[in-house]
Scaffold this motif. Structure first.
Motif, PDB file in Angstrom:
ATOM      1  N   LYS B 279      50.206  52.850  31.022  1.00  0.00           N
ATOM      2  CA  LYS B 279      49.039  53.321  32.190  1.00  0.00           C
ATOM      3  C   LYS B 279      48.887  52.496  33.106  1.00  0.00           C
ATOM      4  CE  LYS B 279      46.289  56.668  29.422  1.00  0.00           C
ATOM      5  NZ  LYS B 279      45.256  56.672  28.834  1.00  0.00           N
ATOM      6  N   LEU B 280      48.850  52.806  34.270  1.00  0.00           N
ATOM      7  CA  LEU B 280      48.616  51.840  35.415  1.00  0.00           C
ATOM      8  C   LEU B 280      47.091  51.943  35.614  1.00  0.00           C
ATOM      9  CD1 LEU B 280      49.677  49.727  37.633  1.00  0.00           C
ATOM     10  CD2 LEU B 280      49.493  51.577  39.182  1.00  0.00           C
ATOM     11  N   LEU B 281      46.106  51.136  35.456  1.00  0.00           N
ATOM     12  CA  LEU B 281      44.816  51.250  35.505  1.00  0.00           C
ATOM     13  C   LEU B 281      44.420  50.602  36.952  1.00  0.00           C
ATOM     14  CD1 LEU B 281      43.666  49.738  32.124  1.00  0.00           C
ATOM     15  CD2 LEU B 281      44.380  52.083  32.610  1.00  0.00           C
ATOM     16  N   LYS B 282      43.598  51.597  37.598  1.00  0.00           N
ATOM     17  CA  LYS B 282      43.260  50.999  38.953  1.00  0.00           C
ATOM     18  C   LYS B 282      41.675  51.081  38.696  1.00  0.00           C
ATOM     19  CE  LYS B 282      46.479  53.960  41.340  1.00  0.00           C
ATOM     20  NZ  LYS B 282      46.781  55.016  42.244  1.00  0.00           N
ATOM     21  N   ILE B 283      41.407  49.872  38.906  1.00  0.00           N
ATOM     22  CA  ILE B 283      40.318  49.364  38.223  1.00  0.00           C
ATOM     23  C   ILE B 283      39.114  48.681  39.656  1.00  0.00           C
ATOM     24  CG2 ILE B 283      38.559  47.869  36.722  1.00  0.00           C
ATOM     25  CD1 ILE B 283      41.190  47.293  35.315  1.00  0.00           C
ATOM     26  N   ARG B 284      38.094  49.528  39.720  1.00  0.00           N
ATOM     27  CA  ARG B 284      37.152  49.263  40.621  1.00  0.00           C
ATOM     28  C   ARG B 284      36.083  48.541  40.032  1.00  0.00           C
ATOM     29  NH1 ARG B 284      37.668  48.611  46.157  1.00  0.00           N
ATOM     30  NH2 ARG B 284      38.614  50.522  46.523  1.00  0.00           N
ATOM     31  N   ALA B 285      35.640  47.228  39.832  1.00  0.00           N
ATOM     32  CA  ALA B 285      34.770  46.506  39.343  1.00  0.00           C
ATOM     33  C   ALA B 285      33.558  46.275  40.197  1.00  0.00           C
ATOM     34  CB  ALA B 285      35.335  45.593  38.373  1.00  0.00           C
ATOM     35  N   LYS B 286      32.300  46.356  39.914  1.00  0.00           N
ATOM     36  CA  LYS B 286      31.158  45.600  40.558  1.00  0.00           C
ATOM     37  C   LYS B 286      31.305  44.233  40.580  1.00  0.00           C
ATOM     38  CE  LYS B 286      27.934  49.669  40.617  1.00  0.00           C
ATOM     39  NZ  LYS B 286      27.696  50.473  39.490  1.00  0.00           N
ATOM     40  N   LYS B 287      31.581  43.599  39.353  1.00  0.00           N
ATOM     41  CA  LYS B 287      31.724  42.405  39.083  1.00  0.00           C
ATOM     42  C   LYS B 287      32.916  41.958  38.360  1.00  0.00           C
ATOM     43  CE  LYS B 287      26.649  41.414  39.184  1.00  0.00           C
ATOM     44  NZ  LYS B 287      26.628  39.951  39.812  1.00  0.00           N
ATOM     45  N   VAL B 288      33.543  40.950  38.542  1.00  0.00           N
ATOM     46  CA  VAL B 288      34.641  40.523  37.618  1.00  0.00           C
ATOM     47  C   VAL B 288      34.350  39.079  37.149  1.00  0.00           C
ATOM     48  CG1 VAL B 288      37.233  40.013  37.846  1.00  0.00           C
ATOM     49  CG2 VAL B 288      36.467  42.006  39.276  1.00  0.00           C
ATOM     50  N   ILE B 289      35.013  38.780  35.836  1.00  0.00           N
ATOM     51  CA  ILE B 289      34.761  37.732  35.147  1.00  0.00           C
ATOM     52  C   ILE B 289      36.209  37.358  34.657  1.00  0.00           C
ATOM     53  CG2 ILE B 289      33.893  36.529  33.222  1.00  0.00           C
ATOM     54  CD1 ILE B 289      31.275  38.231  33.233  1.00  0.00           C
ATOM     55  N   SER B 290      36.810  36.238  35.497  1.00  0.00           N
ATOM     56  CA  SER B 290      38.093  35.905  35.026  1.00  0.00           C
ATOM     57  C   SER B 290      37.997  34.754  34.079  1.00  0.00           C
ATOM     58  CB  SER B 290      38.896  35.194  36.291  1.00  0.00           C
ATOM     59  OG  SER B 290      39.181  36.242  37.141  1.00  0.00           O
ATOM     60  N   ALA B 291      38.690  35.116  32.894  1.00  0.00           N
ATOM     61  CA  ALA B 291      38.720  34.304  31.809  1.00  0.00           C
ATOM     62  C   ALA B 291      40.264  34.053  31.508  1.00  0.00           C
ATOM     63  CB  ALA B 291      37.545  34.733  30.712  1.00  0.00           C
ATOM     64  N   THR B 292      40.916  33.853  32.243  1.00  0.00           N
ATOM     65  CA  THR B 292      42.233  34.075  32.130  1.00  0.00           C
ATOM     66  C   THR B 292      43.023  32.967  31.341  1.00  0.00           C
ATOM     67  OG1 THR B 292      42.499  33.185  34.631  1.00  0.00           O
ATOM     68  CG2 THR B 292      42.819  35.419  34.180  1.00  0.00           C
ATOM     69  N   GLY B 293      42.348  31.704  31.160  1.00  0.00           N
ATOM     70  CA  GLY B 293      42.916  30.679  30.431  1.00  0.00           C
ATOM     71  C   GLY B 293      43.502  29.535  31.019  1.00  0.00           C
ATOM     72  N   SER B 294      44.290  29.031  30.482  1.00  0.00           N
ATOM     73  CA  SER B 294      45.275  27.993  31.252  1.00  0.00           C
ATOM     74  C   SER B 294      46.675  27.952  30.680  1.00  0.00           C
ATOM     75  CB  SER B 294      44.506  26.603  30.988  1.00  0.00           C
ATOM     76  OG  SER B 294      44.147  26.280  29.873  1.00  0.00           O
ATOM     77  N   LEU B 295      47.620  27.415  31.239  1.00  0.00           N
ATOM     78  CA  LEU B 295      49.038  27.185  31.087  1.00  0.00           C
ATOM     79  C   LEU B 295      49.415  25.655  30.658  1.00  0.00           C
ATOM     80  CD1 LEU B 295      50.458  29.827  33.599  1.00  0.00           C
ATOM     81  CD2 LEU B 295      49.983  30.223  31.071  1.00  0.00           C
ATOM     82  N   TYR B 454      34.562  31.946  46.046  1.00  0.00           N
ATOM     83  CA  TYR B 454      34.935  33.339  45.752  1.00  0.00           C
ATOM     84  C   TYR B 454      34.730  34.268  46.985  1.00  0.00           C
ATOM     85  CZ  TYR B 454      34.687  31.435  40.945  1.00  0.00           C
ATOM     86  OH  TYR B 454      35.025  30.640  39.781  1.00  0.00           O
ATOM     87  N   PRO B 455      35.816  34.873  47.128  1.00  0.00           N
ATOM     88  CA  PRO B 455      35.907  36.040  48.044  1.00  0.00           C
ATOM     89  C   PRO B 455      34.832  37.312  47.960  1.00  0.00           C
ATOM     90  CG  PRO B 455      37.853  36.184  47.282  1.00  0.00           C
ATOM     91  CD  PRO B 455      36.975  35.133  46.423  1.00  0.00           C
ATOM     92  N   SER B 456      34.584  37.563  46.534  1.00  0.00           N
ATOM     93  CA  SER B 456      34.013  38.797  46.045  1.00  0.00           C
ATOM     94  C   SER B 456      33.077  38.576  45.127  1.00  0.00           C
ATOM     95  CB  SER B 456      34.840  39.726  45.770  1.00  0.00           C
ATOM     96  OG  SER B 456      35.907  39.221  44.608  1.00  0.00           O
ATOM     97  N   ASP B 457      32.309  39.589  44.399  1.00  0.00           N
ATOM     98  CA  ASP B 457      31.525  39.238  43.361  1.00  0.00           C
ATOM     99  C   ASP B 457      32.336  38.985  42.097  1.00  0.00           C
ATOM    100  OD1 ASP B 457      29.144  39.099  42.283  1.00  0.00           O
ATOM    101  OD2 ASP B 457      28.410  41.053  42.321  1.00  0.00           O
ATOM    102  N   GLN B 458      32.746  37.621  41.739  1.00  0.00           N
ATOM    103  CA  GLN B 458      33.475  37.502  40.828  1.00  0.00           C
ATOM    104  C   GLN B 458      33.269  35.848  40.294  1.00  0.00           C
ATOM    105  OE1 GLN B 458      37.591  36.066  41.330  1.00  0.00           O
ATOM    106  NE2 GLN B 458      37.335  37.086  43.351  1.00  0.00           N
ATOM    107  N   ILE B 459      33.597  35.592  39.239  1.00  0.00           N
ATOM    108  CA  ILE B 459      33.283  34.275  38.474  1.00  0.00           C
ATOM    109  C   ILE B 459      34.498  33.915  37.694  1.00  0.00           C
ATOM    110  CG2 ILE B 459      31.885  34.795  36.641  1.00  0.00           C
ATOM    111  CD1 ILE B 459      30.962  32.142  39.247  1.00  0.00           C
ATOM    112  N   SER B 460      34.862  32.761  37.599  1.00  0.00           N
ATOM    113  CA  SER B 460      35.928  32.109  36.498  1.00  0.00           C
ATOM    114  C   SER B 460      34.996  31.313  35.599  1.00  0.00           C
ATOM    115  CB  SER B 460      37.085  31.466  37.561  1.00  0.00           C
ATOM    116  OG  SER B 460      37.703  32.125  38.380  1.00  0.00           O
TER     117      SER B 460
END
Lengths: 92, 1001
Positions: B279-295, B454-460
Motif C-alpha cells: 500500500k502506498l500511504l499518502k500521509i498528511r500529518a499535522k505534526k511529524v516526529i522523526s525518530a529515524t535513528g542513525s547508521l 525545520y521547514p514545517s511543524d516537525q521535530i527530530s
C-alpha cells in the motif's frame, strides 16, 4: 505538496489547484495605443523571484475561482491568500 | 546444512517453524523471523554478489535498509522477478528463491572480475574520458557498456500483483519505532493526538529491543525489558495506529509523506493470491516526529570490502536478534565505544573474539575494562592496513598509528580471522528531514550533520538528532516533546538511566597505510565501487563542488544512495581540499529513501484504469458496429467503421464518398459545449473572439476564432445565440477544458464588471450530425413537424423543436461543406435519436463516419483543425483567415499582437493547399517542404499539416504551412522523402465547392 486555503472552499490539497503566474499584471485598457515594446512588456515579461512572490492561483478542480497568493518560492511557505480585486497585503 | 552458526536461541526467531529457501539454486533452511541475510549467515554464507564496476566478491555488510552489497534478484518467474532486493530486509518465506546479481556465469566465477585487475586503468570518470572519441565509435562502445552495466534484471511481463493507495490524515506521525519513537508515540497518543507510528522493520523497538546488556539500564531494568513493557502498553492505546514493515519513502513539504506498507512480501507464495502486496500511504500529518535513528559508519582502509567484513553493529544484531554468529574468528575494528558493546554481546554468547583494533590510544570506559577483564586482546592506537582473502576475509594486517594519525609506524602484525566488524561512529539518518527541506548544521565535536532549521511543524528526536547515548536520548526527549506537543509533562521526566557508553572517538576519514594511495582500494561507496583514490583524483582534476564530485565518481549514486559512505566522501574532500566540513554542505538526499517498485507508485491505475476515458452516449452503438476508436483528449471517438475486409483507407474512402453523394452521420458529442448567460454575454464574446457578435440575431449561429493574447490561434468553433442574453459556444474536443478555464480567467480577473456566467455542458448533450445532399430528407422524416425550407431554416441558424417528446436543438451548421444538421439532445436520449436517424436514413444509404472521414471532408473544403494545421505559432492572418478578424472592434484578446513587428512579417509560415504532380501520390503529414533540394544546406520552407486522398475529387490533396506561402500560388515546390522527391504545386487551400453551393443544394 502544499495545502492551500481556497478563500471560497477552505483548505484543499495542491493537486486541486493550478498556478497562473505572476499576479497584479493588469491587461492594458487600450492595447492599440501601446508601442510594440510596451505591449511586449505586458505580454512577455514576468518576474521569477527567489523569495516572496505574488502569484495567481485557480481552484481548477473545485470552485474554479481565481485568487491571489503570496508565496516564498525559496521554501514554499504560503504567506497570504486574498481574493481577486482585493489589495495585496503589505504585511505577511 | 553443513555449517550451522546459530549460537543461541533468540526470542525473535521461531525455531519450531523451519523454512526452506533457495539461494543460487541450492536449498537452505532458516527459521521464521529470519531475513535472507541472517539465514544465509547461519549457513555460513557471506558471498552474495559482485560489485558494480570491478566485479569484486561482496558479502553482507549491514543488517538493514542501508545495505549496499547484499542485494539479490528474487524469483525467476518473468513477471514476478525483482532486482535489487536487499537480503538484509527481505524476510524468508517458504518458496523464496534468490540469486546473485551482476555476475556471469556465477558468483563464484565471474568473468567481469577481470575488471578488478584492470582497475589501475579504470579510474573515476574512465567512461567519460575514454569513450568520448572518436565520436562515431560511441554506438559500438555503448553496446558493450550497456551489456555489462546495471544491477539485476527487470521483469519482462506485467506485474501480476495488486497495489493500493491510501490517504491517511493524522495529528502526529512518528517515523521510527525505536526507543525514541515508542516514547514519542505513547506521549502523543496519551495526550489525545491521533497518532500514527510507522517502522520499516517487522518488529518494534529498534536496536534497543535486542540490547541485552547490564551496562544499559532504565529504572534499574535492562533497557530492552523496560522498552518491551512500553511496547505492550502502546499496543493498547486506541488513538494510536501502528504500522510495521512500513517504510517512509518521501517527506515532502507541508508534512505530506509517502510510505510503503509491505503486506505480503513476507508470506509464503501460496498465501499471497488476491491480496494487496503494497500500500502506498499518502500521509498528511499535522505534526511529524522523526525518530529515524542513525547508521553506523564503516571505516575507510585498504580492501575494506571483502565478504566477511560487516558493520560492528550488524554483527551485534545478527547475534542478539537472530542468534547467528557471523564468524568463528571475529575481529573488531573501531574508533569509538560501540564495538565494545558488540564484543560484550558476542562474548556473552560464547562467540570467539580474536582481537579488537582501536584507533584510540587511550580508552578506559567501563565497557573497555570489561573486555580487558575477559582477556580479549585490544590493540590501542592501531589501524588495519590491509585485508586478505578473495571470497571471504581470512587475515588482516595492522600497524600502529602515528601520534597525529596521519601515517603508520612500526612493523606489521597479522591476525587470522573469518569476520571483521568495523565501527566508525554513527551518522544520524537525516535523509527524510532534508527531503522535507530541512537545513542541517555540522557538529564539530563528533563530526556529524544534525537537523538545524525545520521547514514545517516537525521535530527530530533520538539519534537522528545526534543524541547517541541512552542517557542523552532520555534526558532530552521529555523536554523536546513537551515543547513540540505543547503539553505540561510526560511520563519520562525522572528516569534513572545507567549507560556506560563513553563518547570519545578518534575520527580519521581515510585511514593511513604503508602503501601509496594509488596502490590501495579503500572503498567509500561499496555499491558503485568508488574509492578514496577516485575522490582524490576528482579533486586533482579540479572538481570542488560536492555535487560534481558525486557525479564524477558516482559516489552515493547507487540503490543505497550512499547511506554508508557519503560522510567519508565529504570528509576526504574536506581534508584534501582543506575546506571545512560544515561549509562543504552535503549532497541532496532524494526520495525514495529505499527503492519503490513501479507497481506501488501506480497503485490501481493500471490497464484500463491507467487514465480516465470518456465515452459518448452513443459509444455502445459504435462498439457494436465495429468502429475503430481514436483517443482525442480523454475521449474515445469512433475513428472509422470498417466493413468486413476493409482496411482503414478503404473504409474512409467509402465513408467520405457516401457523405457527399447521399448522407453521412457523425457522433459529434465530444465537442466542448459552454453555456454562456448574462446581460453582457454579447460583449464578452466580442472580447474573446476575433469577429463581431453584437449584431448576431437570436436563432443564428456564427463561427468564431479565439486567439491567445500573443495573437496565435487557440481554439475555434460555432457559437449560437439562443436568446438575448444566452449563447451556447462549441469548442474543439481537446480544447474544451482549457477554453473554459481561459474564459473564466478573463471574466474573474480582467473583466469582473461583466455580467456573464459560464457553465460546461459538454456531457449534458449528445450531438448527432447528419450531412450530405439527402440530409434534409432524412431530418424531415426524423422531425416531421419542423419546417426545413431554406427560408425558414437557413444555413447558420438553429431551431428548438421536439422529436416525439424529446426536446432538441437543431443547428444547421457544417464542418464538411455539405448541407448538414446537428441535433443536440439530452445525453441519455442520444442513442435513441441516433438509431432513429439511422432507421430513417436507411433508404438514403446513411453512412456512419468517424473522425478520419470528418478530417478528410473538411480538408477538401480547406477548413482548419486547430492543433493539426496550426501550432501555437499561427495567427489568423497566417491561416489566410483575415476575413474573420474584425477591423472595427477596438479590442479583443490577441488583437494588439496581430501587428507586432514579428507577426506582420511577410515571410511567416502561411497556410496553403498543395496538390501533387501525380494525383495518386499522397503526401506524408509532417513532411518537409523545400524549393530547391540541390543546394546545401537545404532551406526548409515549411511542412505538410494535413494530407488525404480525396475520393470526391479523385486526387491527392494536402494542406501545409510554407514561408511566404500566400504569395506563392502556382509555385512548384518539392517534398524530399527518404528515397524520392515529390513535386507539388501550391494552391488555394479550398479544393472543393469554392462557391459553397453544396450548403444549400
Amino acid at each position: 505538496m502544499f495545502l492551500i486555503h481556497c478563500p471560497y472552499c477552505g483548505e484543499r490539497e495542491q493537486s486541486e489547484f493550478k498556478a497562473g503566474g505572476e499576479a497584479h499584471i493588469v491587461r492594458p485598457k487600450q492595447p492599440t495605443e501601446l508601442s510594440d515594446d510596451q505591449w511586449a512588456e505586458y505580454l512577455f515579461m514576468r518576474k521569477n523571484i527567489k523569495g516572496v512572490q505574488f502569484e495567481r492561483w485557480v481552484h481548477t478542480h473545485g470552485c474554479r475561482k481565481w485568487f491571489n497568493m503570496v508565496r516564498d518560492t525559496s521554501n514554499d511557505e504560503i504567506k497570504a491568500i486574498y481574493k481577486m480585486g482585493e489589495k495585496p497585503p503589505t504585511k505577511y | 546444512m553443513t555449517d550451522n552458526l546459530r549460537v543461541k536461541s533468540s526470542k525473535f526467531i521461531d525455531e519450531t517453524y523451519k523454512i526452506s529457501f533457495k539461494f543460487n539454486n541450492k536449498t537452505y533452511y532458516g527459521y521464521k523471523g529470519d531475513t535472507l541475510a541472517s539465514a544465509l549467515l547461519a549457513n555460513n554464507i557471506h558471498l552474495i554478489g559482485r560489485s558494480f564496476k570491478y566485479h569484486r566478491p561482496r558479502g553482507i555488510m549491514t543488517a538493514g535498509s542501508e545495505e549496499p552489497n547484499a542485494i539479490v534478484q528474487l524469483h525467476k518467474n518473468t513477471s514476478r522477478t525483482e532486482p535489487n532486493v536487499r537480503a538484509t530486509e527481505i524476510e524468508i518465506y517458504e518458496g523464496l528463491e534468490a540469486s546473485s546479481q551482476n555476475c556471469w556465469p556465477s558468483v563464484n566465477f565471474d568473468i567481469g572480475g577481470i575488471n578488478n585487475f584492470l582497475s589501475p586503468v579504470l579510474p573515476a570518470g574512465f567512461y567519460y574520458k575514454t569513450f568520448m572519441w572518436p565520436a562515431s565509435f560511441w554506438e559500438k562502445y555503448e553496446y558493450f557498456i550497456r551489456k555489462s552495466a546495471g544491477l539485476g534484471k527487470s521483469p519482462t511481463e506485467p506485474d501480476p500483483d495488486i497495489y493500493e493507495h491510501k490517504y491517511i490524515h493524522c495529528d502526529v506521525l512518528v517515523i521510527g519505532a525505536g526507543i525514541s519513537g515508542i516514547i514519542a508515540a505513547k506521549t502523543s497518543a496519551k495526550n489525545g493526538f491521533k497518532t500514527l507510528l510507522v517502522d520499516e522493520k517487522p518488529y518494534l523497538g529498534g536496536s534497543t529491543i535486542y540490547q541485552n546488556s547490564e551496562h544499559f539500564k532504565i529504572n534499574n531494568q535492562i533497557s530492552s525489558s523496560w522498552l518491551e513493557k512500553e511496547i505492550n502498553e502502546i499496543r493498547k492505546i486506541d488513538n494510536l495506529e501502528i504500522k510495521t514493515r512500513t517504510s517512509v519513502a518521501a517527506f515532502h513539504g507541508y508534512n505530506f509523506l509517502l510510505a510503503r506498507e509491505s503486506l505480503t512480501d513476507h508470506l509464503p507464495l501460496h498465501q499471497r493470491d488476491g491480496k494487496v502486496r503494497h500500500k502506498l500511504l499518502k500521509i498528511r500529518a499535522k505534526k511529524v516526529i522523526s525518530a529515524t535513528g542513525s547508521l553506523e559508519r564503516p571505516l575507510i582502509f585498504d580492501n575494506n570490502d571483502r565478504p566477511g567484513i560487516l558493520l560492528s553493529s550488524a554483527i551485534e544484531k545478527y547475534s542478539n536478534l537472530f542468534g547467528v554468529a557471523c564468524g568463528q574468528k571475529n575481529v573488531l575494528f573501531t574508533n569509538n565505544d560501540s564495538a565494545y558493546e558488540t564484543a560484550i554481546s558476542l562474548f556473552n554468547k560464547g562467540i570467539d573474539i580474536k582481537a579488537i583494533i582501536d584507533n584510540r590510544e587511550e580508552v578506559d570506559s567501563k565497557l573497555v575494562k570489561e573486555i580487558e577483564k575477559n582477556n580479549i586482546k585490544i590493540f590501542k592506537g592501531y589501524t588495519i592496513v590491509d585485508t586478505f582473502g578473495y571470497k571471504r576475509i581470512n587475515k588482516i594486517s595492522i600497524m600502529q598509528l602515528s601520534k597525529d594519525g596521519q601515517k603508520v609506524v612500526g612493523s606489521k602484525i597479522s591476525i587470522d580471522c573469518d569476520c571483521l566488524g568495523m565501527s566508525g561512529g554513527w551518522t544520524p539518518a537525516v535523509h527524510l528531514f532534508t527531503q522535507s527541506g530541512g537545513k542541517l548544521k555540522f557538529r564539530d565535536d563528533d563530526q556529524v550533520f544534525i537537523p538545524d532549521i525545520y521547514p514545517s511543524d516537525q521535530i527530530s528526536i533520538g539519534s537522528c538528532n545526534g543524541d547517541f547515548t541512552l542517557e542523552e536520548i532520555l534526558t532530552n526527549i521529555s523536554k523536546t516533546l513537551k515543547n513540540f506537543l505543547n503539553i505540561k509533562k510526560t511520563e519520562y521526566e525522572n528516569l534513572e538511566v545507567q549507560s556506560h557508553f563513553n563518547k570519545t572517538k578518534r575520527n580519521i576519514w581515510l585511514l593511513p597505510t604503508n602503501k601509496v594511495i594509488g596502490k590501495t582500494k579503500p572503498f567509500v561507496d561499496y555499491q558503485n565501487d568508488a574509492t578514496a583514490k577516485d575522490i582524490k583524483l576528482a579533486l586533482r582534476e579540479g572538481f570542488r563542488s560536492i555535487e560534481h564530485v558525486k557525479r564524477y565518481t558516482t559516489t552515493g549514486m547507487g540503490t543505497d544512495q550512499g547511506k554508508l559512505g557519503n560522510m567519508h566522501a565529504l570528509g576526504i574532500i574536506s581534508e584534501t581540499a582543506g575546506s571545512k566540513m560544515g561549509e562543504l554542505g552535503t549532497t541532496t538526499f532524494r526520495p525514495p529513501y529505499t527503492p519503490l517498485t513501479f507497481g506501488t507508485i501506480v497503485g490501481r491505475n493500471v490497464g484500463e484504469y491507467f487514465d480516465i476515458f470518456r465515452k459518448t452516449a452513443i459509444h455502445d452503438w459504435h462498439v457494436e458496429n465495429k468502429a475503430q476508436f481514436e483517443n482525442v483528449g480523454q475521449w474515445k471517438r469512433a475513428w472509422f467503421y470498417p466493413k468486413e475486409n476493409e482496411n482503414m483507407h478503404d473504409a474512409v474512402q467509402r465513408e467520405s464518398k457516401a457523405a457527399r453523394d447521399s448522407a453521412g452521420i457523425l457522433d459529434a458529442s465530444t465537442l466542448g459545449k459552454i453555456d454562456i448567460q448574462g446581460t453582457d454575454a454579447s460583449e464578452f464574446l466580442n472580447r474573446v473572439y476575433t469577429n463581431a457578435w453584437s449584431k448576431l440575431a437570436i436563432g443564428k449561429c456564427r463561427y468564431g476564432l479565439m486567439l491567445n493574447e500573443d495573437g496565435m490561434v487557440y481554439d475555434d468553433g460555432v457559437t449560437t445565440r439562443l436568446d438575448e442574453n444566452h449563447y451556447i459556444m462549441t469548442t474543439t474536443t481537446g480544447g474544451a477544458a482549457t477554453v473554459l478555464g481561459k474564459l473564466e480567467d478573463y471574466l474573474q480577473t480582467e473583466w469582473p464588471e461583466l455580467d456573464v456566467y459560464l457553465t460546461s455542458v459538454t456531457d449534458h448533450y449528445a450531438t448527432i450530425s447528419v450531412c450530405g445532399p439527402n440530409s434534409k430528407k432524412i431530418i424531415s422524416k426524423v422531425i416531421p413537424n419542423l419546417d426545413l425550407s431554406d427560408e425558414k431554416f437557413p444555413h447558420m441558424s438553429f431551431k428548438n423543436t421536439k422529436i416525439g417528446k424529446i426536446k432538441c436543438r437543431v443547428m444547421r451548421i457544417s464542418f464538411t461543406g455539405e448541407q448538414s444538421y446537428e441535433i443536440n439532445v439530452q445525453a441519455n436520449y442520444g442513442k435513441s435519436v441516433w438509431n432513429k436517424c439511422m432507421e430513417e436514413g436507411k433508404e438514403f444509404n446513411i453512412t456512419p463516419y468517424g473522425t478520419e472521414t470528418m478530417h478528410l471532408l473538411r480538408a477538401e473544403k480547406g477548413f482548419i483543425i486547430v492543433g493539426q494545421d496550426t501550432d501555437a505559432t499561427m495567427t489568423p492572418i497566417d491561416l489566410q483567415m483575415d476575413w474573420i478578424v474584425s477591423k472595427k472592434k477596438y479590442d479583443f484578446i490577441g488583437k494588439r499582437s496581430l501587428y507586432r513587428s514579428d507577426t506582420i512579417r511577410d515571410d511567416r509560415k502561411q497556410l496553403i493547399g498543395l496538390v501533387t504532380e501525380n494525383p495518386k501520390e499522397v503526401l506524408e503529414e509532417g513532411a518537409q517542404i523545400v524549393l530547391d533540394a540541390s543546394k546545401s544546406p537545404v532551406e526548409m520552407l515549411g511542412h505538410v499539416t494535413s494530407s488525404y486522398y480525396s475520393p470526391n475529387l479523385e486526387k491527392s490533396i494536402a494542406l501545409g504551412v510554407v514561408k511566404g506561402g500566400k504569395n506563392m500560388m502556382g509555385q512548384k515546390l518539392i517534398i524530399p522523402m527518404e528515397n524520392k522527391q515529390i513535386n507539388v504545386t501550391v494552391t488555394d487551400p479550398v479544393f472543393l465547392d469554392k462557391e459553397n453551393k453544396r450548403l444549400n443544394a
